[in-house]
Design a protein around this motif. Sequence first.
Motif, mmCIF file in Angstrom:
data_model
loop_
_atom_site.group_PDB
_atom_site.id
_atom_site.type_symbol
_atom_site.label_atom_id
_atom_site.label_comp_id
_atom_site.label_asym_id
_atom_site.label_seq_id
_atom_site.Cartn_x
_atom_site.Cartn_y
_atom_site.Cartn_z
ATOM 1 N N LEU A 5 1.225 -1.115 -0.008
ATOM 2 C CA LEU A 5 -0.004 0.372 -0.057
ATOM 3 C C LEU A 5 1.037 1.125 0.126
ATOM 4 N N VAL A 6 0.352 2.284 -1.067
ATOM 5 C CA VAL A 6 1.015 3.161 -0.804
ATOM 6 C C VAL A 6 0.586 4.805 -0.962
ATOM 7 N N GLN A 7 1.326 5.103 0.754
ATOM 8 C CA GLN A 7 0.025 6.276 0.891
ATOM 9 C C GLN A 7 0.781 7.265 0.041
ATOM 10 N N GLU A 8 -0.396 8.429 0.125
ATOM 11 C CA GLU A 8 0.034 9.980 -0.923
ATOM 12 C C GLU A 8 0.814 11.316 -0.569
ATOM 13 N N LYS A 63 4.094 7.169 1.788
ATOM 14 C CA LYS A 63 5.170 6.124 2.778
ATOM 15 C C LYS A 63 4.705 5.423 1.613
ATOM 16 N N VAL A 64 5.777 3.785 1.485
ATOM 17 C CA VAL A 64 5.385 2.469 1.801
ATOM 18 C C VAL A 64 5.075 1.574 2.595
ATOM 19 N N TYR A 65 4.118 0.474 2.514
ATOM 20 C CA TYR A 65 3.901 -0.348 3.754
ATOM 21 C C TYR A 65 3.184 -1.825 2.916
ATOM 22 N N GLN A 66 4.107 -2.568 3.543
ATOM 23 C CA GLN A 66 3.957 -4.031 3.102
ATOM 24 C C GLN A 66 2.886 -4.901 3.640
ATOM 25 N N LEU A 67 1.643 -5.322 3.138
ATOM 26 C CA LEU A 67 1.131 -6.149 3.900
ATOM 27 C C LEU A 67 0.869 -7.503 3.357
ATOM 28 N N GLU A 109 -2.058 -1.514 -4.275
ATOM 29 C CA GLU A 109 -2.932 -0.281 -4.024
ATOM 30 C C GLU A 109 -2.331 0.745 -3.325
ATOM 31 N N ILE A 110 -2.260 1.825 -4.653
ATOM 32 C CA ILE A 110 -1.882 3.568 -4.589
ATOM 33 C C ILE A 110 -3.073 4.061 -3.629
ATOM 34 N N VAL A 111 -3.077 4.867 -3.141
ATOM 35 C CA VAL A 111 -4.038 5.258 -2.008
ATOM 36 C C VAL A 111 -4.245 6.819 -2.736
ATOM 37 N N ASN A 112 -6.267 6.626 -3.466
ATOM 38 C CA ASN A 112 -5.788 7.436 -4.607
ATOM 39 C C ASN A 112 -7.102 7.124 -4.647
ATOM 40 N N PRO A 113 -8.786 8.667 -4.500
ATOM 41 C CA PRO A 113 -9.801 8.941 -4.608
ATOM 42 C C PRO A 113 -10.693 8.313 -5.434
ATOM 43 N N GLY A 114 -9.933 8.127 -6.930
ATOM 44 C CA GLY A 114 -10.612 7.423 -8.130
ATOM 45 C C GLY A 114 -11.141 8.915 -8.991
ATOM 46 N N PHE A 115 -12.236 7.892 -8.749
ATOM 47 C CA PHE A 115 -12.767 9.338 -9.324
ATOM 48 C C PHE A 115 -14.285 9.836 -8.691
ATOM 49 N N GLN A 143 3.446 13.425 -7.089
ATOM 50 C CA GLN A 143 4.664 12.905 -7.282
ATOM 51 C C GLN A 143 5.440 12.706 -6.688
ATOM 52 N N GLU A 144 5.243 12.474 -5.976
ATOM 53 C CA GLU A 144 6.155 12.404 -4.432
ATOM 54 C C GLU A 144 5.901 10.427 -4.495
ATOM 55 N N GLN A 145 4.782 10.470 -4.069
ATOM 56 C CA GLN A 145 4.011 8.761 -4.308
ATOM 57 C C GLN A 145 3.823 8.182 -5.686
ATOM 58 N N ILE A 146 4.184 8.737 -6.862
ATOM 59 C CA ILE A 146 4.199 8.463 -8.169
ATOM 60 C C ILE A 146 5.828 7.816 -8.276
ATOM 61 N N ASP A 147 6.981 8.422 -7.304
ATOM 62 C CA ASP A 147 7.641 8.460 -7.634
ATOM 63 C C ASP A 147 8.517 7.352 -6.295
ATOM 64 N N ASP A 148 7.376 6.997 -5.531
ATOM 65 C CA ASP A 148 7.838 5.893 -4.794
ATOM 66 C C ASP A 148 7.370 4.394 -5.176
ATOM 67 N N VAL A 149 6.205 4.595 -5.918
ATOM 68 C CA VAL A 149 5.495 4.021 -7.067
ATOM 69 C C VAL A 149 7.151 2.705 -7.891
ATOM 70 N N ILE A 150 7.222 4.103 -8.744
ATOM 71 C CA ILE A 150 8.323 4.128 -9.073
ATOM 72 C C ILE A 150 9.527 3.215 -8.787
#
Length: 280
Positions: A67-70, A74-78, A107-113, A127-134
């Motif tokens: 799970l990647v917080q926005e 921060k990245v959490y391994q579940l 899973e990326i924390v994001n409200p969707g649409f 962008q900091e969240q995307i950097d961590d996802v990458i």
Amino acid sequence: MKTKLLTLAAAALLAACATPTLQIDRTHVSENQDSRAQFLILHYTVLDFDRSMKVLTTGGKVSAHYLVQEKPSKVYQLVDENRRAWHGGVSYWGGATNLNSASIGIEIVNPGFTETPMGRVYAPYPQEQIDDVIKLVQEIVARQGIRSDRILGHNDIAPGRKQDPGPAFPWKQLADAGLIAWPDAAQVQIKQAIYQVAPVPDAVWFQKRLAQVGYQTPQTGQLDTATREVISTFQMKYRPADFSGNMDAETAALLEVVTTPGGMLMKKPLPADSRPRSEY
């Protein structure tokens, strides 16, 4: 004294009945193996961080490996990568099904649409969240040897049923980081110019090409709802400015380039601690 003797006798009896530990020789290792993780699937949560964490870790009957917080990112391994997480559901890609059994889910924390009078509006990703996802994807790919064409969105493996990570997710940044291939812009431009003056291919052509990419696509020869959903999913990744599901010249050009040998460009992967800044 008698009680002590009985205790010792019972212990001796149990020791005599105990099954010896099986001795396994692990000195021979087969070359014929690979990782159980063959796919990497990206999602958005639709929930805020606290609710996302609760659903993914308690009785929600859904989970993900990460799970990647926005903000702050921060990245959490579940779930351990060697165990199956429940994130993909009914799924398909390139002939493979039940992808939970062979994938790692992020899973990326994001409200969707949000539905508005002007239509759906998708939330951006910090962008900091995307950097961590990458960085996370880089590390998983290096660890598990996952192929670039198997780094997918939830919508790729379940078009129509799922929209995440949505058109706001910057797939191009993953391409810039050398994680996935990207359509050659020069080839797309040439093909688009052709399709703007020549007839756009029909539904049969689109359905065959989309299936070639990997999508579960109807082969009805008709632009039905299911086919539109697959086209829209393809557009969300490669042309997020317009994901109407229409069979237009630009989409045909992109689809032809994506499915033609030599049409996809792959950058040299960047180190896991680098941000994606290089160009083709």
